[in-house]
Design a protein around this motif. Structure first.
Motif, mmCIF file in Angstrom:
data_model
loop_
_atom_site.group_PDB
_atom_site.id
_atom_site.type_symbol
_atom_site.label_atom_id
_atom_site.label_comp_id
_atom_site.label_asym_id
_atom_site.label_seq_id
_atom_site.Cartn_x
_atom_site.Cartn_y
_atom_site.Cartn_z
ATOM 1 N N ASN A 1 -11.492 -29.874 -2.074
ATOM 2 C CA ASN A 1 -10.610 -29.600 -3.206
ATOM 3 C C ASN A 1 -10.902 -28.235 -3.818
ATOM 4 O O ASN A 1 -9.983 -27.495 -4.193
ATOM 5 C CB ASN A 1 -10.761 -30.685 -4.273
ATOM 6 N N LEU B 1 -9.433 -25.552 -1.547
ATOM 7 C CA LEU B 1 -7.983 -25.505 -1.679
ATOM 8 C C LEU B 1 -7.572 -24.834 -2.990
ATOM 9 O O LEU B 1 -6.638 -24.022 -3.019
ATOM 10 C CB LEU B 1 -7.408 -26.916 -1.602
ATOM 11 N N THR C 1 -1.627 -26.200 -2.655
ATOM 12 C CA THR C 1 -1.393 -27.499 -3.297
ATOM 13 C C THR C 1 -0.944 -28.565 -2.309
ATOM 14 O O THR C 1 -1.037 -29.763 -2.593
ATOM 15 C CB THR C 1 -0.325 -27.369 -4.394
ATOM 16 N N GLN C 2 -0.445 -28.127 -1.156
ATOM 17 C CA GLN C 2 0.002 -29.073 -0.133
ATOM 18 C C GLN C 2 -0.442 -28.532 1.220
ATOM 19 O O GLN C 2 0.250 -27.751 1.860
ATOM 20 C CB GLN C 2 1.514 -29.241 -0.195
ATOM 21 N N ALA C 3 -1.619 -28.955 1.656
ATOM 22 C CA ALA C 3 -2.225 -28.409 2.867
ATOM 23 C C ALA C 3 -1.862 -29.238 4.094
ATOM 24 O O ALA C 3 -1.526 -30.424 3.991
ATOM 25 C CB ALA C 3 -3.743 -28.372 2.721
ATOM 26 N N ARG C 4 -1.962 -28.601 5.245
ATOM 27 C CA ARG C 4 -1.902 -29.307 6.530
ATOM 28 C C ARG C 4 -3.339 -29.382 7.036
ATOM 29 O O ARG C 4 -3.984 -28.351 7.262
ATOM 30 C CB ARG C 4 -0.992 -28.583 7.522
ATOM 31 N N PHE D 1 -6.925 -37.628 1.523
ATOM 32 C CA PHE D 1 -6.153 -36.405 1.307
ATOM 33 C C PHE D 1 -4.654 -36.635 1.468
ATOM 34 O O PHE D 1 -3.854 -35.967 0.820
ATOM 35 C CB PHE D 1 -6.663 -35.286 2.207
ATOM 36 N N HIS E 1 -1.315 -34.200 0.671
ATOM 37 C CA HIS E 1 -1.456 -33.296 1.802
ATOM 38 C C HIS E 1 -0.932 -33.957 3.080
ATOM 39 O O HIS E 1 -0.817 -35.188 3.158
ATOM 40 C CB HIS E 1 -2.922 -32.895 1.987
ATOM 41 N N ASP F 1 -4.036 -25.598 7.941
ATOM 42 C CA ASP F 1 -4.756 -24.807 6.948
ATOM 43 C C ASP F 1 -6.256 -25.095 6.999
ATOM 44 O O ASP F 1 -7.072 -24.212 6.737
ATOM 45 C CB ASP F 1 -4.240 -25.128 5.537
#
Length: 241
Positions: A27, A30, A36-39, A54, A59, A101
């Motif tokens: 966190n 990030l 705010t919206q990871a892969r 997650f 995410h 990411d």
């Protein structure tokens, strides 16, 4: 029996909690990058504890593991979540078309790789799966941990299932063995190998992964030659570097 074929049934009652210790670190990373919206790709995801956490935070997560039994548990735990998926793949030669990411490989999963060539192969696959400046987060048990702690026999009972856990470490062969003997006669034999930073860093560099955080634990104590565990954060270098 194959590893985690039987252990998958009781894994979450003990070992599954380890992955949750990564939540704060990831966190923070990030937040630092404004994502705010990871892969996220979770290698050796086990029963999916970290991946599901997650996904619940919004995410998009994909988990792979070599054990069909562990993946089956992960899928059953994630029913109803549209932003998560799991599949059986080997982390040393997995193939996924999309880019991520963050790639994670937690709870000494790298120690299951039998030799440095396997680790090297995994690092190249990780670099291929990451966006430029993407992060690779992993941990490894070092020789000190196995020498100091990997010994003895423990009688265990989890979820009504009784088993004996026998631990042995051969420092010459660099081989840690854990034998799980269940009361019904089933036996699982887990083999691990220690990996230290000095061994891994050249192959990370060759793969285009630059280390910028090294810890010995989740209190963020610096890693040193006496550390029993390495927690490492590496970044995929950009084309300009």
């Amino acid at each position: 029996m194959k590893i985690y074929e039987r252990l998958s049934q009781v894994y979450d009652l003990d070992w599954g909690k380890f992955a949750e210790q990564y939540i704060s670190l990831i966190n923070q990373l990030l937040d630092e990058r404004g994502i705010t919206q990871a892969r996220i790709l979770d290698l050796a995801c086990g029963t999916g504890t970290l991946a599901i956490n997650f996904a619940n935070r919004g995410h998009f997560v994909h988990g792979i593991d070599i054990s069909p039994q562990m993946i089956e548990v992960a899928k059953s735990k994630s029913i109803g979540l549209a932003n998560i998926s799991f599949e059986v793949q080997d982390m040393t030669h997995f193939r996924i078309e999309e880019k991520f990411d963050i790639v994670t490989c937690t709870f000494d999963s790298i120690n299951y790789l039998p030799d440095i060539n396997s680790a090297k192969a995994m690092f190249y696959r990780v670099a291929t799966a990451l966006h430029e400046s993407g992060l690779f987060i992993f941990d490894s048990n070092t020789d000190r941990l196995y020498t100091n702690r990997h010994k003895g026999m423990h009688k265990r009972e989890l979820g009504g299932k009784s088993f004996v856990q026998k631990l042995n470490y051969d420092p010459i062969r660099k081989e840690a063995t854990t034998v799980f003997e269940f009361s019904n006669g089933d036996i699982e034999v887990h083999k691990q190998r220690p990996y230290d930073l000095a061994e891994l860093e050249p192959f990370l560099t060759d793969a285009g992964l630059r280390i910028f955080h090294m810890f010995s634990g989740f209190d963020k104590e610096p890693y040193n030659l006496e550390s029993e565990r390495l927690i490492c954060v590496a970044e995929k270098e950009t084309m300009d570097n």
